[in-house]
Motif scaffolding. Sequence first.
Motif, PDB file in Angstrom:
ATOM      1  N   UNK A  25       0.838  -1.192   0.000  1.00 62.15           N
ATOM      2  CA  UNK A  25       0.000   0.000   0.000  1.00 62.15           C
ATOM      3  C   UNK A  25       0.880   1.252   0.000  1.00 62.15           C
ATOM      4  N   UNK A  26       0.396   2.287  -0.656  1.00 57.63           N
ATOM      5  CA  UNK A  26       1.151   3.544  -0.713  1.00 57.63           C
ATOM      6  C   UNK A  26       1.102   4.225   0.651  1.00 57.63           C
ATOM      7  N   UNK A  27       2.246   4.582   1.223  1.00 59.42           N
ATOM      8  CA  UNK A  27       2.250   5.275   2.505  1.00 59.42           C
ATOM      9  C   UNK A  27       1.531   6.624   2.400  1.00 59.42           C
ATOM     10  N   UNK A  28       0.818   6.995   3.445  1.00 59.50           N
ATOM     11  CA  UNK A  28       0.025   8.229   3.429  1.00 59.50           C
ATOM     12  C   UNK A  28       0.890   9.466   3.205  1.00 59.50           C
ATOM     13  N   UNK A  55       9.601  -0.106   4.804  1.00 59.07           N
ATOM     14  CA  UNK A  55       9.760  -0.190   6.261  1.00 59.07           C
ATOM     15  C   UNK A  55       8.818   0.749   7.012  1.00 59.07           C
ATOM     16  N   UNK A  56       8.090   1.588   6.304  1.00 54.47           N
ATOM     17  CA  UNK A  56       7.134   2.490   6.944  1.00 54.47           C
ATOM     18  C   UNK A  56       7.769   3.651   7.689  1.00 54.47           C
ATOM     19  N   UNK A  57       8.982   4.049   7.304  1.00 54.14           N
ATOM     20  CA  UNK A  57       9.666   5.134   8.008  1.00 54.14           C
ATOM     21  C   UNK A  57       8.967   6.486   7.842  1.00 54.14           C
ATOM     22  N   UNK A  58       8.261   6.668   6.730  1.00 60.91           N
ATOM     23  CA  UNK A  58       7.594   7.952   6.498  1.00 60.91           C
ATOM     24  C   UNK A  58       6.425   8.167   7.449  1.00 60.91           C
ATOM     25  N   UNK A  59       5.943   7.105   8.081  1.00 65.32           N
ATOM     26  CA  UNK A  59       4.853   7.260   9.040  1.00 65.32           C
ATOM     27  C   UNK A  59       5.372   7.534  10.453  1.00 65.32           C
ATOM     28  N   UNK A  60       6.667   7.389  10.660  1.00 60.48           N
ATOM     29  CA  UNK A  60       7.251   7.597  11.993  1.00 60.48           C
ATOM     30  C   UNK A  60       7.712   9.034  12.179  1.00 60.48           C
TER      31      UNK A  60
END
Length: 188
Positions: free
Chosen positions: A24-27, A42-47
């Motif tokens: 899924x595209x990160x928000x 790794x989902x770093x853009x959400x942190x």
Amino acid sequence: ASTRAVSSIGPRMQAMSESVPFLKQPAALDGSMVGDVGFDPLGLSSIGDIKFLAEAEIKHGRVAMLAAAGAIAQDIFTFPGVTKVIGSAKMTGVHDILVKQGAMGQILLWVSFLEVFGTLALLDTLDGKRAPGDFKFDPLNFSKNPDTAKRYALAEIKNGRLAMMGIGGMVHGYFITGKGPIELLTSK
């Protein structure tokens, strides 16, 4: 025969990443930043703040481009007087010699001094006062034309990403063989 009305409102699926279609595209990665193709497994853009991550990517890309050019240049030619200081050492061998001589302490001091200004610029970026990586250094006026500026910004991101991978390969090739990149390619 009865017909069913089709609802125009229904559940929506989250957009998929352009770079990794099964994720899924990160928000935070909405395509508005230069070079953004939704790659964040790794989902770093959400942190953290995406501006901080963009600034870090540009800085590391610029350093990697210089490092890759330097790794290649030392295989092509030798600057006058260099052999008196480091002999025939290359890449990480140069680092080890300069640490023994104490020169790396001076380099660390000057790089730390430059990081102070980088930190001030980062704070401006996080406050929205400047774009990530933009130090307003454009002596050849490349950014005069907005289309040209966008093209060069994308080229910088892509070349920086390539250089980060490239210098990693060059260093690991040196660890294994003890040869620089050009020397490794031309040796038999």
